[in-house]
Design an enzyme around this catalytic site. Structure first.
Site, mmCIF file in Angstrom:
data_model
loop_
_atom_site.group_PDB
_atom_site.id
_atom_site.type_symbol
_atom_site.label_atom_id
_atom_site.label_comp_id
_atom_site.label_asym_id
_atom_site.label_seq_id
_atom_site.Cartn_x
_atom_site.Cartn_y
_atom_site.Cartn_z
ATOM 1 N N PHE A 106 23.221 -27.473 20.681
ATOM 2 C CA PHE A 106 23.807 -25.941 20.794
ATOM 3 C C PHE A 106 24.835 -25.850 22.011
ATOM 4 O O PHE A 106 25.565 -25.050 21.936
ATOM 5 C CB PHE A 106 22.341 -24.788 21.090
ATOM 6 C CG PHE A 106 21.817 -25.055 22.518
ATOM 7 C CD1 PHE A 106 22.497 -24.129 23.419
ATOM 8 C CD2 PHE A 106 20.881 -26.011 22.742
ATOM 9 C CE1 PHE A 106 21.667 -24.142 24.550
ATOM 10 C CE2 PHE A 106 20.520 -26.053 24.215
ATOM 11 C CZ PHE A 106 20.953 -25.015 24.828
ATOM 12 N N LYS A 107 24.773 -26.779 22.866
ATOM 13 C CA LYS A 107 25.548 -26.772 24.189
ATOM 14 C C LYS A 107 26.986 -26.915 23.781
ATOM 15 O O LYS A 107 27.621 -26.552 24.619
ATOM 16 C CB LYS A 107 25.062 -27.451 25.070
ATOM 17 C CG LYS A 107 23.788 -27.065 25.626
ATOM 18 C CD LYS A 107 23.009 -27.837 26.545
ATOM 19 C CE LYS A 107 21.583 -27.330 27.179
ATOM 20 N NZ LYS A 107 20.959 -27.991 28.109
ATOM 21 N N ASP A 108 27.054 -27.327 22.584
ATOM 22 C CA ASP A 108 28.739 -27.554 22.075
ATOM 23 C C ASP A 108 29.374 -26.246 22.305
ATOM 24 O O ASP A 108 30.574 -26.185 22.485
ATOM 25 C CB ASP A 108 28.864 -28.207 20.572
ATOM 26 C CG ASP A 108 28.712 -29.595 20.586
ATOM 27 O OD1 ASP A 108 28.937 -30.494 21.659
ATOM 28 O OD2 ASP A 108 27.991 -29.982 19.713
#
Length: 433
Positions: A106-108
């Site tokens: 998700f941190k993309d």
């Protein structure tokens, strides 16, 4: 838009300063002075908009006063070059799959947005090199490293706890080279985070080099995470399932759920949130008692949530006017042991065929146990289960296929700088850079 510090002792900052500096002078976290509500017609029509169109509308409310529309649109559209679909797991529980980006986590979203916004400010000012310090308990390091890889004028130092991230996660930021340096700290995540925070406050280092953070303490990292909550709502509305929507967020440093709560303050009609913890249950206990009592983190199989003093609690606390009652009105909590997480991964696979990673499993279980009549739940599947292959394989007695994107990282040669958790050693290292 102006930004103030949660500690209330630092000067008001511009967006550019908040992004480039990361942390306020008084060690507080930057908060926008106001949160703009989005118009009702946006929500009335949201199911007909693309992910990028939704995200641009949200981004404009946060950043539009400081970044020209065309530049902001380019940053948003370039950031979101992948989907985050809501996938049915049971009749009342859906998975928001946030692992379709370059590093399968998700941190993309936040890391790619921040890299592009920071580069925009550097080009605009013609500034010299900026050095990004980031502590990681797993996925942040790979997302930030890959988001900033090859970006001119930016050098990234990824600090991670030795032996406490999965081998695949480690490959994603130790094999890149170029402008990325991996620093292997003999300690836990909280030690890595303390080194980063101390570096920001050190006069010698700040005189020597320009420092910023890409952890969720940076407003350009955590605010864009609100994008996929609006998009999840849009997808569920299109299915006719958004009237009583509950969103469950596996929570470690609390940047993710914090961005969701900003979304709710902007008008996003999600009924309530659940923060799912592993054995690091500091926030869960706060909800029960009203007392926030940080403690050393413990290692679990959901390692990205192994945080004993979540930085973004300060933002959640501030957002709700420091009211325990107001926080509890919007958020409930859940906490699970390694055994319960493993049990859930196995149960979901057996009953539905869906494979959760350990963090998503916490989210699924909290919904299964906490949904009330008429409610539909969405949990965040924050990373691809193959990023925790050894753990998931052992639990399921399976051999999960590793996606091609991950296999590419595993072919590289690991390069990292060994480091003690003593700040004096880290300071000396940076002073020589």
């Amino acid at each position: 838009m102006k930004f103030y510090s949660t500690n209330g002792q630092a000067p008001i900052a511009t967006l550019e300063k908040a992004v480039v500096k990361g942390l306020a002078e008084d060690k507080g976290l930057y908060m926008p002075e106001r949160i703009k509500p989005l118009p009702q017609e946006f929500f009335d029509n949201i199911e007909n908009l693309s992910f990028q169109e939704i995200a641009y509308t949200v981004a404009d409310a946060f950043f539009g006063e400081d970044v020209p529309a065309e530049d902001l649109k380019r940053i948003v559209y370039d950031t979101l070059a992948f989907d985050t679909p809501c996938v049915k797991v049971t009749d009342t529980i859906y998975s928001l799959e946030l692992f379709h980006g370059p590093t399968l986590a998700f941190k993309d979203v936040g890391a790619r947005f921040m890299a592009r916004l920071l580069q925009y400010f550097l080009r605009k000012e013609g500034a010299g090199q900026v050095n990004v310090l980031v502590a990681t308990s797993g996925d942040t390091g790979s997302a930030v490293a890959n988001g900033f890889l090859g970006v001119d004028g930016i050098r990234v130092y990824v600090l991670y706890p030795k032996g406490k991230v999965s081998p695949i996660q480690e490959c994603q930021f130790t094999t890149l080279g170029q402008n990325i340096t991996a620093v292997e700290v003999d300690g836990v995540f909280d030690d890595c985070q303390a080194l980063v925070k101390n570096a920001f406050m050190d006069a010698d280092l700040n005189a020597h080099m320009q420092l910023t953070s890409a952890n969720s303490i940076n407003v350009a990292r955590f605010l864009p995470q609100a994008f996929y909550y609006f998009y999840a709502y849009a997808q569920m509305k299109k299915k006719g399932l958004a009237d009583q929507l509950v969103v469950c967020v596996p929570s470690g440093n609390f940047g993710n759920i914090c961005s969701a709560l900003f979304g709710k303050k902007m008008g996003l009609p999600i009924k309530r949130f659940i923060a799912a913890n592993n054995a690091n249950d500091i926030f869960f206990k706060y909800l029960q008692t009203g007392k926030y009592e940080p403690k050393p983190s413990v290692q679990t199989i959901a390692n990205a949530m192994d945080v004993g003093d979540p930085s973004n609690f300060a933002r959640v606390y501030d957002l709700y006017g420091k009211s325990h009652e107001a926080i509890c009105a919007d958020i409930s909590g859940a906490t699970y042991t390694n055994e319960q997480i493993a049990e859930t991964i196995k149960e979901v696979k057996t009953e539905t065929g869906y494979v959760c990673d350990p963090h998503g499993a916490c989210g699924y279980r909290a919904l299964k146990e906490g949904l009330q009549a008429g409610e539909v739940g969405v949990f965040l599947e924050t990373a691809h289960p193959a990023k925790f292959k050894d753990t998931v394989d052992r639990i399921l007695g399976a051999d999960i296929e590793i996606p091609a994107k991950l296999q590419a990282f595993m072919k590289g040669t690991k390069q990292s700088v060994p480091m003690t958790k003593d700040f004096a050693d880290f300071k000396q290292f940076l002073l020589k850079e």
